[in-house]
Design a protein around this motif. Structure first.
Motif: not given
Lengths: 200, 200
Positions: B103, B107, B130
């Motif tokens: 992840r 990202r 975000n």
DNA sequence: CGCCCAGTTGAAATCCGTCAAAGATGGTGG
DNA sequence: CCACCATCTTTGACGGATTTCAACTGGGCG
């Protein structure tokens, strides 16, 4: 470094130039070890904006981005006819995998440094030197090589337009730092290139 | 999401605002789960150039960058008094760890998209949205929050100067999209902010 | 042989960085 | 409690690096 991974390959897969190895959104199933050829990965957001985020050659591992969500998040595209070792996940390569994952993360942080704080000319110099080093490790000439990707790919990767890439190549050529004809590159004065990449 | 990691914590550690959790070059020993507070990570290259590459809050994992080389590659600095769970490595959290690693990689690819292909205003909008989303997930208000980092930190993270960050905040405020007083942010017209972040 | 994609190059517009100065804030010690 | 100082923030003016738009060139492949 074909590495320990290759032993785990159950099968191979051939991908034609321009074809996808996997696409963003595809269900995750395997990691891929590049055995021959050349790939790029890119991200897209829903609005059609996209960016190349990495280039991969023999010995590199592709598909890590799929572990997290169960679907690939990136699209991997062959830039020439290529062969990969298909490694169904999860095999028992936890430890080495950790290192790869972590290295990948560090690599990306460095790339962000590149994108976020360097001028276009520096970015291109870093890119070329990096490519040169990776080729050398694999036994190819570090001074004369063939770019597998288009100017647009390079520009996307480095956060600049293809025109800027082209202009920069021309400028470096005028300065006698390298020779470039199409995608054939010859680094003539690698020290000056380094000086551009790492201004004191 | 304090997550399964916290169970593995052997001890806690407190870090004062401004202090380092770990510094680039330190020998790698543990991963750190943020329990409270706020951190930034940054990279430096030998020449003193540096860049913030991430911000971390409760529930986030720090130190992954050290797995690969045996030394931390990044510097993690507390932006306020903080507490972390110290998790000596390697514990048996392979599987969840894989997901986190992956992840993290994704990202970062997204961040590169940000850095490489968006204008300053878009980048800031994406950043704010975000942040808002991450805060909401943790039960805080997504519309009104406190920035824990300086303008310089934000600028470094987004690949722009602190002056540009400041000017953009002012502009968004003039347009009635948000209110900002020091580090207190209130998102007034989140739809227009989204429109800036994702122009059709 | 000709089309098409990739690459090159030019001119104009603009975004953003740099330099500079002034204003706000918060912490510290007297 | 207040003054002072360091740090952070805002704002302006200016210049330069990149992007944008556009036209042109050149290989490679059918």
């Amino acid at each position: 470094m074909p590495s320990a991974f290759d032993k785990l390959a159950s099968t191979r897969r051939h991908v034609r130039s321009g074809g996808p190895l996997f696409s963003a959104g595809d269900p995750f199933g395997s990691l891929y070890g590049v055995q021959g050829g050349f790939f790029k990965t890119s991200v897209v957001d829903g609005e059609g904006r996209w960016q190349v985020t990495g280039f991969y050659m023999a010995g590199d591992l592709l598909g890590l981005d799929g572990i997290g969500a169960g679907r690939y998040q990136l699209t991997a595209t062959a830039l020439e006819d290529s062969v990969v070792a298909v490694m169904p996940y999860p095999p028992d390569l936890q430890c080495e995998l950790h290192r790869m994952l972590s290295r990948e993360i560090v690599r990306e942080h460095r790339l962000m440094l590149l994108l976020g704080s360097m001028h276009a000319e520096q970015r291109l110099a870093v890119f070329l030197l990096n490519l040169s080093r990776r080729l050398q490790r694999r036994g190819y000439s570090p001074l004369e090589f063939h770019l597998r990707m288009t100017r647009a790919d390079i520009g996307s990767y480095l956060g600049m337009t293809l025109e800027t890439v082209s202009r920069l190549f021309s400028r470096l050529q005028e300065q006698g730092i390298l020779e470039i004809r199409q995608r054939r590159v010859r680094l003539i004065d690698i020290d000056r290139l380094r000086a551009i990449a790492e201004p004191a």
